[in-house]
Design a protein around this motif. Sequence first.
Motif, PDB file in Angstrom:
ATOM      1  N   VAL A   1       6.372   4.804   1.745  1.00 42.74           N
ATOM      2  CA  VAL A   1       6.233   3.365   2.024  1.00 42.74           C
ATOM      3  C   VAL A   1       5.990   3.125   3.507  1.00 42.74           C
ATOM      4  O   VAL A   1       6.065   1.990   3.975  1.00 42.74           O
ATOM      5  N   SER A   2       5.687   4.176   4.243  1.00 50.13           N
ATOM      6  CA  SER A   2       5.648   4.068   5.704  1.00 50.13           C
ATOM      7  C   SER A   2       4.531   3.166   6.218  1.00 50.13           C
ATOM      8  O   SER A   2       4.693   2.501   7.247  1.00 50.13           O
ATOM      9  N   ALA A   3       3.386   3.116   5.525  1.00 46.65           N
ATOM     10  CA  ALA A   3       2.256   2.324   6.022  1.00 46.65           C
ATOM     11  C   ALA A   3       2.605   0.840   6.061  1.00 46.65           C
ATOM     12  O   ALA A   3       2.353   0.150   7.063  1.00 46.65           O
ATOM     13  N   GLY A   4       3.189   0.332   4.991  1.00 46.04           N
ATOM     14  CA  GLY A   4       3.560  -1.078   4.954  1.00 46.04           C
ATOM     15  C   GLY A   4       4.647  -1.422   5.946  1.00 46.04           C
ATOM     16  O   GLY A   4       4.616  -2.485   6.572  1.00 46.04           O
ATOM     17  N   ILE A   5       5.630  -0.532   6.090  1.00 46.35           N
ATOM     18  CA  ILE A   5       6.702  -0.776   7.056  1.00 46.35           C
ATOM     19  C   ILE A   5       6.146  -0.801   8.473  1.00 46.35           C
ATOM     20  O   ILE A   5       6.534  -1.649   9.289  1.00 46.35           O
ATOM     21  N   ALA A   6       5.218   0.089   8.784  1.00 46.69           N
ATOM     22  CA  ALA A   6       4.612   0.123  10.114  1.00 46.69           C
ATOM     23  C   ALA A   6       3.870  -1.186  10.407  1.00 46.69           C
ATOM     24  O   ALA A   6       3.918  -1.707  11.527  1.00 46.69           O
ATOM     25  N   GLN A   7       3.185  -1.736   9.400  1.00 49.95           N
ATOM     26  CA  GLN A   7       2.513  -3.018   9.592  1.00 49.95           C
ATOM     27  C   GLN A   7       3.517  -4.124   9.898  1.00 49.95           C
ATOM     28  O   GLN A   7       3.292  -4.953  10.788  1.00 49.95           O
TER      29      GLN A   7
ATOM     30  N   ASP B   1       0.843  -1.193   0.000  1.00 47.00           N
ATOM     31  CA  ASP B   1       0.000   0.000   0.000  1.00 47.00           C
ATOM     32  C   ASP B   1       0.882   1.249   0.000  1.00 47.00           C
ATOM     33  O   ASP B   1       1.011   1.959   1.003  1.00 47.00           O
ATOM     34  N   PHE B   2       1.521   1.500  -1.122  1.00 47.29           N
ATOM     35  CA  PHE B   2       2.447   2.613  -1.242  1.00 47.29           C
ATOM     36  C   PHE B   2       1.686   3.924  -1.425  1.00 47.29           C
ATOM     37  O   PHE B   2       0.615   3.962  -2.039  1.00 47.29           O
TER      38      PHE B   2
ATOM     39  N   LEU C   1      13.730  -5.078   7.594  1.00 50.59           N
ATOM     40  CA  LEU C   1      12.930  -4.956   8.808  1.00 50.59           C
ATOM     41  C   LEU C   1      13.791  -5.162  10.052  1.00 50.59           C
ATOM     42  O   LEU C   1      13.615  -4.455  11.057  1.00 50.59           O
ATOM     43  N   ALA C   2      14.724  -6.090   9.998  1.00 47.01           N
ATOM     44  CA  ALA C   2      15.626  -6.315  11.132  1.00 47.01           C
ATOM     45  C   ALA C   2      16.443  -5.062  11.425  1.00 47.01           C
ATOM     46  O   ALA C   2      16.567  -4.625  12.576  1.00 47.01           O
ATOM     47  N   MET C   3      17.005  -4.465  10.379  1.00 45.90           N
ATOM     48  CA  MET C   3      17.790  -3.245  10.523  1.00 45.90           C
ATOM     49  C   MET C   3      16.931  -2.099  11.041  1.00 45.90           C
ATOM     50  O   MET C   3      17.320  -1.360  11.967  1.00 45.90           O
ATOM     51  N   HIS C   4      15.751  -1.959  10.473  1.00 45.21           N
ATOM     52  CA  HIS C   4      14.853  -0.860  10.848  1.00 45.21           C
ATOM     53  C   HIS C   4      14.392  -0.995  12.300  1.00 45.21           C
ATOM     54  O   HIS C   4      14.407  -0.006  13.055  1.00 45.21           O
TER      55      HIS C   4
END
Length: 419
Positions: free
Chosen positions: A265-271, A253-254, A305-308
């Motif tokens: 791209v924040s919405a997908g990363i937050a999920q 969901d970009f 995701l691990a890094m973030h």
Amino acid sequence: MPRLLVSFSTLFLILMHNAQAQPLTVDPESIVPLPDKFDIEMPAPDVPPGIARFHGAWVGTWHDDRHILVVERVRPDGHANVVFAQADSAFYGMNREWWRDEATIADGVLTMTGFRTFRYAFDGPDRLYLTATLKSGGVTSGTLVRTDVARLAAGDRPIEWPWPGERVSIPHLTVRTPDGARPIMLEATFYPPAGPGPAPLAIFTHGSDIGRNQLRTWSFSTEAHWLRDNGFAVLALMRRGRGRSEGINGEEDFGRDHEGSLIDVSAGIAQAVEDLESAIAYGRKLPGVRPGPVLLAGQSRGGFLAMHYAGLKPSEVMGVVNFSGGWYPYGPVTTPYYANAGRSAAGKVPQLWLYADNDQLYEGALIREYYQAFTAAGGSARFELLHGIPGDGHLLRLYPDRWRPIADQFLATLDLQKR
């Protein structure tokens, strides 16, 4: 007569209903073909026990697809006759098939050679761990358990095929079912620690997939066994909408501008962060797991995701292993995440970044841009850009001979007793 006719008509309708209720098609990847009969020969008295124990039928998985091995006969010198069978695999482009072959048994390992090399070793009294090495050097793995050869020959198949680890369901911390009755459940595979006593937790998670491939569950058996060998309990997580995990995958969901250009791209990363937090909370309560910081590892988006996450909550992470990490190959939107993570995790979380110079998703210039942004902001990571990975370097995790010596050195530097 009319009453008899009515009774017959009713019976006919019931039979027709039952016939229609049976599925007319099946999932082709659930079919594992076998020969019409097996040529089973019981081991002779002079066959050593270490060889004889392989005799019989085994069912399970190879690279997370269904697989059957039948060892029809074994000889005192270690020679064996086997039937090898596998299911269709859309992901790997492989057709279901079976064939008879010869194998050798030596030093507790049954080996088949050809265009692939298969090695089966005992991982328990009636459990085999399989590693398959391709001509390219890529390695995939799986697990099989002993089954009754007569029932197998009669057509019996498991309802739930044996899996490399324990399937577990993780209650999501924040997302609930549409009716609000309960949390959605995330699928994961748990690998208990290999040694005695509690062990630190490592969580491994996947990259992105397209379409129906999102419904494929990844066991990450090869990586999990590597981490267990290094003293960890392992949880392989499937994020929401992937594999058997409930919920809807919203990672695509970009945010886009009026012309359709990518801007957010924040919405997908937050999920994904929410899913990972749920796995960490659940994993810390599993038997044999020591409380405290966890190791985070992953492939592609899982590595990102691990890094973030280490940048968001550095006190909860003991280390990061990033295989070909990236969220989306567009630097203007994604590079700032690396800078933010480097700023937040500066000097707090040891990290290993493993990339290949022929990655077909993330070009070398973009990989270096990510690393430079991370380190310029204060982050510290051992960065390895590997050369000569066959095919697509984005799949370098399939070549443990190339990365494992480096990764073993990295894990040896971590404080596994850290709380």
